[in-house]
Scaffold this motif. Structure first.
Motif, PDB file in Angstrom:
ATOM      1  N   LEU A 144      49.851  29.153  -7.529  1.00 19.70           N
ATOM      2  CA  LEU A 144      48.732  30.002  -7.943  1.00 19.70           C
ATOM      3  C   LEU A 144      47.528  29.810  -7.025  1.00 19.70           C
ATOM      4  O   LEU A 144      46.803  30.761  -6.721  1.00 19.70           O
ATOM      5  CB  LEU A 144      48.352  29.702  -9.393  1.00 19.70           C
ATOM      6  N   LEU A 145      47.299  28.578  -6.586  1.00 21.40           N
ATOM      7  CA  LEU A 145      46.216  28.310  -5.642  1.00 21.40           C
ATOM      8  C   LEU A 145      46.451  29.055  -4.333  1.00 21.40           C
ATOM      9  O   LEU A 145      45.537  29.706  -3.799  1.00 21.40           O
ATOM     10  CB  LEU A 145      46.108  26.809  -5.381  1.00 21.40           C
ATOM     11  N   GLN A 146      47.660  28.972  -3.805  1.00 20.45           N
ATOM     12  CA  GLN A 146      47.938  29.625  -2.536  1.00 20.45           C
ATOM     13  C   GLN A 146      47.825  31.145  -2.654  1.00 20.45           C
ATOM     14  O   GLN A 146      47.365  31.818  -1.723  1.00 20.45           O
ATOM     15  CB  GLN A 146      49.326  29.220  -2.045  1.00 20.45           C
ATOM     16  N   ALA A 147      48.202  31.701  -3.800  1.00 14.79           N
ATOM     17  CA  ALA A 147      48.044  33.141  -4.015  1.00 14.79           C
ATOM     18  C   ALA A 147      46.561  33.520  -4.035  1.00 14.79           C
ATOM     19  O   ALA A 147      46.167  34.554  -3.469  1.00 14.79           O
ATOM     20  CB  ALA A 147      48.715  33.553  -5.319  1.00 14.79           C
ATOM     21  N   ALA A 148      45.730  32.693  -4.673  1.00 10.90           N
ATOM     22  CA  ALA A 148      44.292  32.955  -4.702  1.00 10.90           C
ATOM     23  C   ALA A 148      43.697  32.846  -3.302  1.00 10.90           C
ATOM     24  O   ALA A 148      42.854  33.669  -2.895  1.00 10.90           O
ATOM     25  CB  ALA A 148      43.602  31.988  -5.660  1.00 10.90           C
ATOM     26  N   GLN A 149      44.117  31.846  -2.542  1.00  8.87           N
ATOM     27  CA  GLN A 149      43.612  31.700  -1.177  1.00  8.87           C
ATOM     28  C   GLN A 149      44.046  32.875  -0.302  1.00  8.87           C
ATOM     29  O   GLN A 149      43.300  33.299   0.583  1.00  8.87           O
ATOM     30  CB  GLN A 149      44.098  30.384  -0.589  1.00  8.87           C
ATOM     31  N   ALA A 150      45.232  33.420  -0.543  1.00 11.84           N
ATOM     32  CA  ALA A 150      45.690  34.589   0.204  1.00 11.84           C
ATOM     33  C   ALA A 150      44.796  35.794  -0.076  1.00 11.84           C
ATOM     34  O   ALA A 150      44.500  36.587   0.835  1.00 11.84           O
ATOM     35  CB  ALA A 150      47.143  34.902  -0.141  1.00 11.84           C
ATOM     36  N   ARG A 151      44.343  35.939  -1.319  1.00  8.47           N
ATOM     37  CA  ARG A 151      43.448  37.053  -1.638  1.00  8.47           C
ATOM     38  C   ARG A 151      42.100  36.881  -0.940  1.00  8.47           C
ATOM     39  O   ARG A 151      41.484  37.866  -0.510  1.00  8.47           O
ATOM     40  CB  ARG A 151      43.280  37.164  -3.157  1.00  8.47           C
ATOM     41  N   VAL A 152      41.641  35.646  -0.815  1.00  4.34           N
ATOM     42  CA  VAL A 152      40.415  35.393  -0.057  1.00  4.34           C
ATOM     43  C   VAL A 152      40.627  35.787   1.401  1.00  4.34           C
ATOM     44  O   VAL A 152      39.770  36.442   2.019  1.00  4.34           O
ATOM     45  CB  VAL A 152      39.993  33.913  -0.169  1.00  4.34           C
ATOM     46  N   ALA A 153      41.754  35.395   1.980  1.00  4.66           N
ATOM     47  CA  ALA A 153      42.034  35.732   3.381  1.00  4.66           C
ATOM     48  C   ALA A 153      42.074  37.243   3.581  1.00  4.66           C
ATOM     49  O   ALA A 153      41.585  37.763   4.606  1.00  4.66           O
ATOM     50  CB  ALA A 153      43.354  35.095   3.803  1.00  4.66           C
ATOM     51  N   GLU A 154      42.641  37.964   2.616  1.00  8.26           N
ATOM     52  CA  GLU A 154      42.691  39.425   2.719  1.00  8.26           C
ATOM     53  C   GLU A 154      41.293  40.031   2.693  1.00  8.26           C
ATOM     54  O   GLU A 154      40.995  40.961   3.452  1.00  8.26           O
ATOM     55  CB  GLU A 154      43.544  39.988   1.581  1.00  8.26           C
ATOM     56  N   ASP A 155      40.413  39.507   1.834  1.00  6.93           N
ATOM     57  CA  ASP A 155      39.057  40.031   1.778  1.00  6.93           C
ATOM     58  C   ASP A 155      38.302  39.687   3.056  1.00  6.93           C
ATOM     59  O   ASP A 155      37.533  40.519   3.575  1.00  6.93           O
ATOM     60  CB  ASP A 155      38.314  39.479   0.555  1.00  6.93           C
ATOM     61  N   ARG A 156      38.474  38.486   3.565  1.00  3.67           N
ATOM     62  CA  ARG A 156      37.841  38.119   4.839  1.00  3.67           C
ATOM     63  C   ARG A 156      38.222  39.119   5.928  1.00  3.67           C
ATOM     64  O   ARG A 156      37.376  39.546   6.723  1.00  3.67           O
ATOM     65  CB  ARG A 156      38.304  36.723   5.268  1.00  3.67           C
ATOM     66  N   ALA A 157      39.505  39.464   5.981  1.00  4.42           N
ATOM     67  CA  ALA A 157      39.964  40.397   7.007  1.00  4.42           C
ATOM     68  C   ALA A 157      39.345  41.780   6.824  1.00  4.42           C
ATOM     69  O   ALA A 157      38.970  42.436   7.806  1.00  4.42           O
ATOM     70  CB  ALA A 157      41.494  40.488   6.975  1.00  4.42           C
ATOM     71  N   ARG A 158      39.198  42.207   5.565  1.00  6.10           N
ATOM     72  CA  ARG A 158      38.632  43.536   5.308  1.00  6.10           C
ATOM     73  C   ARG A 158      37.178  43.617   5.739  1.00  6.10           C
ATOM     74  O   ARG A 158      36.736  44.624   6.275  1.00  6.10           O
ATOM     75  CB  ARG A 158      38.749  43.878   3.815  1.00  6.10           C
ATOM     76  N   VAL A 159      36.405  42.546   5.480  1.00  8.67           N
ATOM     77  CA  VAL A 159      34.967  42.586   5.783  1.00  8.67           C
ATOM     78  C   VAL A 159      34.636  41.953   7.124  1.00  8.67           C
ATOM     79  O   VAL A 159      33.483  41.981   7.560  1.00  8.67           O
ATOM     80  CB  VAL A 159      34.145  41.914   4.657  1.00  8.67           C
ATOM     81  N   GLY A 160      35.628  41.369   7.786  1.00  7.07           N
ATOM     82  CA  GLY A 160      35.391  40.751   9.091  1.00  7.07           C
ATOM     83  C   GLY A 160      34.536  39.510   9.024  1.00  7.07           C
ATOM     84  O   GLY A 160      33.681  39.290   9.902  1.00  7.07           O
TER      85      GLY A 160
END
Length: 243
Positions: A15-31
Motif C-alpha cells: 500500500l505504501l508503494q502504491a501511494a508513492q507511485a501516485r505521488v510520482a505520477e503527480d510529480r510528472a504531471r506538474v513537473g
C-alpha cells in the motif's frame, strides 16, 4: 508551496508503494521533482511487513529521495521496547503494552523473524529482537523527527496542543493527542497535516488535514498533495480536491 504527504502505513509495504507511485505520477504531471514527500508516521505494527517498510524508507533516503519520515506513537513504542522490554509508554493505559494484540507489536516482531513472542520469556524475546534488528535500523527509528514545518503547513503524527506555541509542543502530544486537538476548530496559524486517528477517508477540516485512512484496519495508505492550505487526494485518475 507544494508538499506531498502519505498517511499511516502500519506495515503495509504494498500500500505504501502504491501511494508513492501516485505521488510520482503527480510529480510528472506538474513537473516538480523537488517538493518533499512527508510520511506521517506509524510505519509499523498490525500489518505484516513492518521490517520491509522500514528498510524501504531507509533505502529511499539513502539514495537521495526527498523523503521526510516522521515518528509515530507506534514507532516510539518499538524504539522503547528495543531500549527496555519492560518500558511502559506513559500515554498507554495501564495493562496494555506494545505486544498487546490491540497494539500490534507481535506482527512487527514476526516481520523481523522473531517467533512466538507471547509464549516465551520476555528477556529471551528481547534478546532475539536485538539480534534481528540491524543497529542501523534501530538508530534510524530512534532519530526520526516528530514534526516538519514548511511555510503554511505543519506535519506531525497525531496533532498539536491548541493554544501552545508551535515551538513549545511536546513529543507526547505530537505523537498521541486526540480529542483536545481534534475537537478544536480554531486556526492554528498553519494547516496541521496529521494521522493517528483512523477515519474512512482523508478529510480536510479547514484547520487540519487527517491523512489516516485506516490502513491498520483494511483501508488504504493515502497520498495527498498540499499547496498552501489547499489539498488534493491523489488517486489513479489524478487529483481529487479535499474541500
Amino acid at each position: 508551496m507544494r508538499t506531498y504527504a502519505i498517511g499511516d502505513i502500519h506495515g503495509h509495504l504494498d500500500l505504501l508503494q502504491a501511494a508513492q507511485a501516485r505521488v510520482a505520477e503527480d510529480r510528472a504531471r506538474v513537473g516538480d521533482s523537488e517538493a518533499p514527500l512527508v510520511h506521517i508516521g506509524d510505519l509499523i505494527d498490525r500489518g505484516p511487513r513492518s521490517r520491509q517498510v522500514v528498510e524501504h524508507l531507509m533505502a529511499g533516503q539513502a539514495r537521495g529521495e526527498n523523503w521526510v519520515v516522521l515518528k509515530g506513537n507506534h514507532d516510539r513504542m518499538f524504539e522503547r521496547f528495543l531500549e527496555d522490554p519492560y518500558a511502559h509508554d506513559p500515554m498507554l493505559r495501564s495493562g496494555i503494552e506494545w505486544m498487546h494484540p490491540r497494539v500490534g507489536g507481535v506482527t512487527t516482531l514476526a516481520s523481523w523473524g522473531v517467533r512466538n513472542p507471547e509464549e516465551r520469556p520476555l528477556p529471551e524475546v528481547h534478546a532475539d529482537t536485538l539480534a534481528a534488528v540491524a543497529p542501523e535500523a534501530r538508530a534510524w527509528i530512534a532519530a526520526l523527527p516528530t514534526s516538519f514545518r514548511r511555510d503554511e503547513q505543519l506535519f506531525v503524527h497525531a496533532g498539536i496542543r491548541p493554544g501552545v506555541a508551535l515551538a513549545d509542543q511536546v513529543e507526547d502530544d505530537l505523537l498521541w493527542i486526540r480529542a483536545e486537538f481534534l475537537d478544536d476548530p480554531r486556526d492554528h496559524g498553519v494547516l496541521v497535516v496529521h494521522g493517528h486517528t483512523a477515519i474512512d477517508k482523508v478529510t480536510h477540516y479547514g484547520n487540519r488535514l487527517n491523512m489516516d485512512s485506516s490502513a491498520a484496519y483494511g483501508g488504504p495508505v493515502s497520498a495527498a498533495v498540499i499547496e498552501g492550505r489547499q489539498a488534493w487526494l491523489l488517486t489513479p485518475e489524478g487529483r481529487v480536491p479535499l474541500v
